[in-house]
Motif scaffolding. Structure first.
Motif, mmCIF file in Angstrom:
data_model
loop_
_atom_site.group_PDB
_atom_site.id
_atom_site.type_symbol
_atom_site.label_atom_id
_atom_site.label_comp_id
_atom_site.label_asym_id
_atom_site.label_seq_id
_atom_site.Cartn_x
_atom_site.Cartn_y
_atom_site.Cartn_z
ATOM 1 N N SER A 31 -1.483 -4.705 -3.320
ATOM 2 C CA SER A 31 -1.832 -3.420 -3.925
ATOM 3 C C SER A 31 -2.073 -2.402 -2.814
ATOM 4 N N GLN A 32 -2.087 -1.126 -3.191
ATOM 5 C CA GLN A 32 -2.316 -0.065 -2.215
ATOM 6 C C GLN A 32 -3.661 -0.268 -1.520
ATOM 7 N N GLU A 33 -4.661 -0.666 -2.314
ATOM 8 C CA GLU A 33 -5.997 -0.846 -1.733
ATOM 9 C C GLU A 33 -6.017 -1.996 -0.731
ATOM 10 N N GLU A 34 -5.286 -3.061 -1.049
ATOM 11 C CA GLU A 34 -5.228 -4.184 -0.103
ATOM 12 C C GLU A 34 -4.565 -3.763 1.205
ATOM 13 N N LYS A 35 -3.518 -2.939 1.086
ATOM 14 C CA LYS A 35 -2.854 -2.445 2.302
ATOM 15 C C LYS A 35 -3.838 -1.647 3.144
ATOM 16 N N GLU A 36 -4.623 -0.813 2.447
ATOM 17 C CA GLU A 36 -5.609 0.021 3.118
ATOM 18 C C GLU A 36 -6.667 -0.846 3.818
ATOM 19 N N ARG A 37 -7.142 -1.879 3.100
ATOM 20 C CA ARG A 37 -8.162 -2.777 3.638
ATOM 21 C C ARG A 37 -7.722 -3.475 4.920
ATOM 22 N N LYS A 91 -5.463 -2.756 7.230
ATOM 23 C CA LYS A 91 -4.788 -1.937 8.240
ATOM 24 C C LYS A 91 -4.970 -2.426 9.672
ATOM 25 N N ASN A 95 -13.431 -10.211 -1.733
ATOM 26 C CA ASN A 95 -12.019 -9.890 -1.934
ATOM 27 C C ASN A 95 -11.638 -10.105 -3.395
#
Ligand SMILES: [Zn+2]
Length: 540
Positions: free
Chosen positions: A10-16, A18, A100
């Motif tokens: 998900s976008q949030e996981e990508k953000e997390r 980084k 998580n």
């Protein structure tokens, strides 16, 4: 067979994730599509579960048939007061899910021998975080049979071990055996084994045994020389040193009671990034990072302020400047790679290959997140390494608490500096020593070492400006700048002629990385905490 990307990030996981994505070779989708079995949710299992959950693992299977006891609460950080009596696997899953929420988690509260083999097969890796040998042996058996790598560990008091077990039949996703070994090492080990088993009567190797006897004889000779001529001298000097330490004990006491300070290890701090950035404006970018920094400098030039890294529009504008710089850099390198006589004569397909190589050399096209990472000076980071390092800090803190209380469970680590390489699994003890002219604990106390970055054609005034960016309190009317080697004044407000700030540093024969000394006088000398700055002048 390709990796089937069944779990989507998900976008949030990508953000997390980084920061760990910055690690060379990292692919978050691999982590997301992995399942790990953790056998034992105790002191080790809680830690491993936490590290993997934080790293963004796709699924964890926890197995522990024990219930939480009060004595677990001092070590097993997934459990809190009030959890006593509940299953460790149950509570562990709850807490990991809080860390998580994107992770799947399955638990077993039965003996690991009773878990269906299909559950193990679902996993890429099994972690043995167990407290008994029988369970370890059974897990070892399952993993060997199924070809699943097993990472086993244990601790006793202040000691611990980790063993990585790769079964022969372990295969990667495409069905190939794992490749990590070193054939040279195998050849060397085998050759050494042959050597041990050589038959002394074998004429083919007669020379070897002759040589070995010769070496033995030489070694005996060396030993004799040491014993007769070197050791007595050493003993004599030891006596002298002993007398010296005993008579001048105060001088040596500090080596028994303290360690080198931070500034003994880092005497000269690195330059400020924004000074480097400002100076690259004048130079020609040579790296991908330079281009990003130059993109930011362009932004600053236009708006007279730094871009806000959290503002998408501003970062997009910075990105556009950086892209242009990167294009120009590639064009320059392409031009440099074609000899003058070949200009315009290179075959089309050769040119395409050359361009492609250059494109890849500079790390492909810039993405928006590259800007934030490079400009924000973001460093690759992964929690498992932080756990190891933090654990060592805690360990040293614990021993020190006892020493400070006048008792002891052991001395602090010696040498007091440790390096850890997660790639090689190596701890390196680094012998550090106290620097006699340290600004923190040595003869240069009251002084400070700094590095300033100035353009190659900087004036004395610009040097002052760069120094003030590091220490705002410096008022130029009360400071003198000298070259410590030639004793020449570069700035001296006490004399009319020494007060000019428009002369270039190069007029004083200063070169890149030369040192200048800044000293104060008058009223400020009494007030300033630091009486002297030793300044490395980096010229870009
Ligand atoms: Zn020091």
């Amino acid at each position: 067979m390709e990796i089937k990307h069944e779990r989507i990030l998900s976008q949030e996981e990508k953000e997390r994730t980084k920061r760990q994505k910055l690690i060379q070779g990292w692919d978050q989708e691999v982590i997301k599509n992995s399942t790990v079995f953790i056998a034992g949710v105790g002191a080790l299992g809680c830690e491993v579960g936490k590290d993997l959950a934080l790293s963004g693992i796709g699924k964890l299977i926890l197995c522990d048939m024990d219930r939480i006891e009060t004595s677990n609460l001092s070590r097993q950080m997934l459990f809190y007061k009030g959890d006593e009596g509940r299953f460790k696997a149950d509570v562990g899953a709850e807490r990991l899910k809080l860390m998580n929420p994107f992770m799947e988690i399955e638990i077993f509260t039965i003996p690991l021998q009773q878990i269906p083999m299909d559950k193990y097969k679902e996993c890429q890796i099994v972690i043995a975080a167990l407290d008994n040998v029988q369970a370890r042996m059974d897990l070892n058996k399952f993993c060997l049979k199924l070809g699943i790598p097993l990472i086993e560990a244990g601790t006793v008091g202040f000691d611990g071990h980790v063993q990585v077990i790769i079964p022969e039949n372990a295969k990667d996703v495409s069905g190939k055996p794992l490749s990590f070994g070193n054939q040279d090492k195998i050849i060397e080990d085998l050759a050494n084994e042959y050597l041990w088993n050589l038959d002394e009567d074998n004429e083919e190797f007669g020379e070897f045994f002759g040589a070995q006897k010769a070496i033995e004889a030489l070694e005996q000779q060396i030993e004799n020389i040491k014993m007769n001529n070197i050791n007595p001298v050493l003993e004599k000097l030891k006596l002298r040193a002993k007398k010296e330490v005993e008579t001048n004990y105060i001088k040596y006491e500090k080596y028994l009671q303290s360690t080198p300070c931070y500034r003994c290890v880092v005497p000269i701090p690195p330059p400020l990034q924004n000074q480097v950035a400002a100076c690259t404006l004048k130079g020609v970018p040579r790296t991908r990072e330079h281009c990003a920094i130059r993109g930011e400098v362009m932004f600053i030039k236009k708006y007279d302020r730094q871009p806000d890294y959290d503002n998408i529009e501003e970062m997009k504008e910075t990105l556009e400047y950086a892209k242009k710089e990167l294009d120009q850099l590639r064009a320059r390198v392409l031009d440099e790679n074609i000899p003058p006589e070949m200009k315009g004569k290179i075959e089309e397909n050769e040119l395409i290959i050359l361009k492609k190589n250059i494109f890849e050399t500079f790390g492909g096209e810039f993405a928006l997140e590259d800007m934030e990472n490079i400009l924000g000076n973001k460093i690759p980071a992964i929690q498992s390494v932080s756990s190891i390092i933090a654990s060592i800090q805690s360990q040293e803190a614990t021993k020190l608490l006892f020493l400070l209380a006048g008792t002891s469970v052991g001395p602090i680590m010696n040498p007091p500096y440790l390096n850890y390489s997660g790639i090689y699994g190596l701890f390196d003890q680094i012998p550090i020593s106290r620097s006699e002219d340290c600004v923190g604990c040595g003869s240069r106390q009251g002084q400070e070492n700094i590095t300033v970055v100035v353009p190659i054609d900087a004036t004395v005034g610009e040097l002052f400006k760069a120094i003030r960016e590091i220490n705002k309190k410096i008022n130029d009317v009360n400071w003198i700048i000298t070259n410590p080697l030639t004793k020449q004044f570069i700035f001296n407000p006490l004399f009319e002629r020494g007060r000019t700030q428009h002369r270039k540093l190069t007029d004083f024969n200063l070169k890149n990385l030369d040192e200048v000394v800044l000293t104060t006088f008058g009223k400020e000398q009494g007030e300033s905490e630091i009486k002297q700055f030793n300044i490395i002048v980096q010229m870009i």
